[in-house]
Design a protein around this motif. Sequence first.
Motif, PDB file in Angstrom:
ATOM      1  N   GLU A 103       0.893  -1.173   0.000  1.00  0.00           N
ATOM      2  CA  GLU A 103       0.000   0.000   0.000  1.00  0.00           C
ATOM      3  C   GLU A 103       0.924   1.213   0.000  1.00  0.00           C
ATOM      4  OE1 GLU A 103       0.917  -1.487   2.807  1.00  0.00           O
ATOM      5  OE2 GLU A 103       1.666   0.281   3.861  1.00  0.00           O
ATOM      6  N   GLY A 289       2.188  11.256   3.403  1.00  0.00           N
ATOM      7  CA  GLY A 289       2.826  10.247   4.233  1.00  0.00           C
ATOM      8  C   GLY A 289       2.378  10.284   5.680  1.00  0.00           C
ATOM      9  N   ALA A 334      11.432  16.195   2.465  1.00  0.00           N
ATOM     10  CA  ALA A 334      10.045  15.804   2.209  1.00  0.00           C
ATOM     11  C   ALA A 334       9.162  16.593   3.155  1.00  0.00           C
ATOM     12  CB  ALA A 334       9.859  14.305   2.435  1.00  0.00           C
ATOM     13  N   GLU A 336       6.794  15.605   4.824  1.00  0.00           N
ATOM     14  CA  GLU A 336       6.599  14.813   6.048  1.00  0.00           C
ATOM     15  C   GLU A 336       7.730  15.124   7.045  1.00  0.00           C
ATOM     16  OE1 GLU A 336       6.528  13.536   2.963  1.00  0.00           O
ATOM     17  OE2 GLU A 336       4.478  12.791   2.741  1.00  0.00           O
ATOM     18  N   LYS A 369       9.306  15.196  -4.472  1.00  0.00           N
ATOM     19  CA  LYS A 369       7.886  14.855  -4.742  1.00  0.00           C
ATOM     20  C   LYS A 369       6.958  15.988  -4.329  1.00  0.00           C
ATOM     21  CE  LYS A 369       7.109  12.582  -0.270  1.00  0.00           C
ATOM     22  NZ  LYS A 369       6.088  13.498   0.225  1.00  0.00           N
TER      23      LYS A 369
HETATM   24  C1  LIG Z   1       9.126  10.693   3.162  1.00  0.00           C
HETATM   25  C2  LIG Z   1       8.236  10.120   4.221  1.00  0.00           C
HETATM   26  N1  LIG Z   1       8.460  10.452   5.509  1.00  0.00           N
HETATM   27  C3  LIG Z   1       7.664   9.974   6.498  1.00  0.00           C
HETATM   28  C4  LIG Z   1       6.600   9.139   6.214  1.00  0.00           C
HETATM   29  C5  LIG Z   1       5.733   8.688   7.345  1.00  0.00           C
HETATM   30  O1  LIG Z   1       5.837   7.280   7.483  1.00  0.00           O
HETATM   31  P1  LIG Z   1       6.412   6.673   8.847  1.00  0.00           P
HETATM   32  O2  LIG Z   1       7.878   6.945   8.858  1.00  0.00           O
HETATM   33  O3  LIG Z   1       6.117   5.221   8.760  1.00  0.00           O
HETATM   34  O4  LIG Z   1       5.700   7.375   9.958  1.00  0.00           O
HETATM   35  C6  LIG Z   1       6.354   8.761   4.894  1.00  0.00           C
HETATM   36  C7  LIG Z   1       5.275   7.812   4.607  1.00  0.00           C
HETATM   37  N2  LIG Z   1       5.118   7.358   3.464  1.00  0.00           N
HETATM   38  C8  LIG Z   1       4.320   6.182   3.190  1.00  0.00           C
HETATM   39  C9  LIG Z   1       4.274   5.971   1.690  1.00  0.00           C
HETATM   40  O5  LIG Z   1       5.099   6.598   0.963  1.00  0.00           O
HETATM   41  O6  LIG Z   1       3.504   5.157   1.249  1.00  0.00           O
HETATM   42  C10 LIG Z   1       2.963   6.269   3.795  1.00  0.00           C
HETATM   43  O7  LIG Z   1       2.180   7.074   3.003  1.00  0.00           O
HETATM   44  C11 LIG Z   1       2.389   4.890   4.133  1.00  0.00           C
HETATM   45  C12 LIG Z   1       3.236   3.716   3.889  1.00  0.00           C
HETATM   46  C13 LIG Z   1       2.076   4.906   5.613  1.00  0.00           C
HETATM   47  C14 LIG Z   1       7.183   9.265   3.877  1.00  0.00           C
HETATM   48  O8  LIG Z   1       6.980   8.930   2.579  1.00  0.00           O
END
Ligand SMILES: Cc1ncc(COP(=O)(O)O)c(/C=N/[C@H](C(=O)O)[C@@H](O)C(C)C)c1O
Length: 380
Positions: A103, A289, A334, A336, A369
Motif C-alpha cells: 500500500e 505520508g 520531504a 513529512e 515529490k
Molecule cells: C518521506 C516520508 N516520511 C515519512 C513518512 C511517514 O511514514 P512513517 O515513517 O512510517 O511514519 C512517509 C510515509 N510514506 C508512506 C508511503 O510513501 O507510502 C505512507 O504514506 C504509508 C506507507 C504509511 C514518507 O513517505
Amino acid sequence: GRFGRYGGRYVPESLVPACQAVADEFARAWSDPGFRGSLAGLLSVYAGRPTPLTPALRLSAELDVTVLLKREDLTHTGSHKINNVMGQALLARRMGRARLIAETGAGMHGVATATAGALLGLPVKVFMGERDVERQAHNVFRMRLLGAEVVPVSTGSRTLKDATSEAMRHWVADADEAYYCVGSVIGPHPYPMMVREFQRVIGDEARRQCAAELPAAVPDYVVACVGGGSNAAGTFAGFVGTAAKLVGVEAEGGAGASNGEIGVLHGFQSLFLQDEDGHIEEAHSMAAGLDYPGVGPEHAHLRDLGRARYVTVSDAEAIAAAVRLARTEGILPAIESAHALAWVIRAAGTSDLPAGSTVLVTLSGRGDKDVATLMAETEL
Ligand SMILES: Cc1ncc(COP(=O)(O)O)c(/C=N/[C@H](C(=O)O)[C@@H](O)C(C)C)c1O
C-alpha cells in the motif's frame, strides 16, 4: 505481538496462517547471520548506507540549538522506506513468495517496493488511494517506470487508509503466492515489530555517530515525524535506552498518538481518530505520508509509558520549515520530514527545547515529490 495493551493480530481467520508464516520466517531470518549479512550488504552497496549525520550549522546558529540531521533523504529512492522494503523483499524471497503487494500514500513506500521488486525480479502490485495518485503523480510515474502495477483505490477517503484496506483484501485472496509488504509500523503482528527492526538501522547508526561526534555521546533530544511511525520507531530504537528525550511529531490533521482513542484498524489495536460511535475518521494532512488516522502500537505504548512525547504541527508550519531548511542548509526535505523540523523551530529557546540543547532530527525523505505543493504554497 503486543506493546502493552496495543498491537495484536485482529485479522480474519483466513489471514492468521499467512501472518504466522511471516512471523516464523522473520524470527529465523533475523537470527541468521547469512540473512543479516545479505541485508546489510544490500543496504550498503545498493541503498547507500550509512547515511550521514549532517550538522545544520546555519540553522543551529539561528535557533541557538545544535541541530543534527540524520539523512534518510540520501538513501536510494529518497526515503527511509528502502530500509524496510529491502528486509521484507529478502524475506519474501526466502519464503519462496512469487510477488509483492504493497500500500502507499505518499508513494515513497510504493517506489521503494517497486525498486526492490525490480532488483530481485519479483512482480509488484501497489495499492494507492485515487487522491494520492493525483497529488503524488511524480511517484506514480516512478513506480510504473520501475515496472510496478499501481492500482488506484476509489473507496472511502481514497487515501492511505483505503489503500491499506484494499491491499489487505487482496492479500487474503492471494496469501499463498503473494507477500504483503507493509510500509510502516502498522498492521497485524509481526509487522509493527518487524518493520521497527528493519528501520532500527537509522537509530543504531545515529547512536554510533553521536557517540563519535558529540562530547555528551547522546543528543538531548531525538525528533522524528510520525505517520504510521516507522522512521520514528527506527530512530527511537537507537536511543530508547539512553537519557535522550524522544519527540514524535504528527500532522495536525492526522494525529493518532496525540488525539486518538484506542481502537482497531488494519489488523492491530492502537490509537486512532474516531467519532463517538467508534468509526475511524479520515485524516487531513497536506503530507500524504502523514495522512493516516492512527499510529503504530509501539508509539501508543511509548506515549502511555511517558518515554516519548507526541506533538502536532500545522501544514503551514511544515511548509515554512521546509523552505527554511532549503534556504539555510540547501536541503529540500520531504514535507513529512519538515513536520519534525517545524517542531524544533517552534520549540527552540523555550522550556520544550532550551537554548544550547543538542537535537537530532531524522530527515525521513527528500522533497522532490513535494516541489509542486511547496511552490503553490510559497510566494517565491
Ligand atoms: C518521506 C516520508 N516520511 C515519512 C513518512 C511517514 O511514514 P512513517 O515513517 O512510517 O511514519 C512517509 C510515509 N510514506 C508512506 C508511503 O510513501 O507510502 C505512507 O504514506 C504509508 C506507507 C504509511 C514518507 O513517505
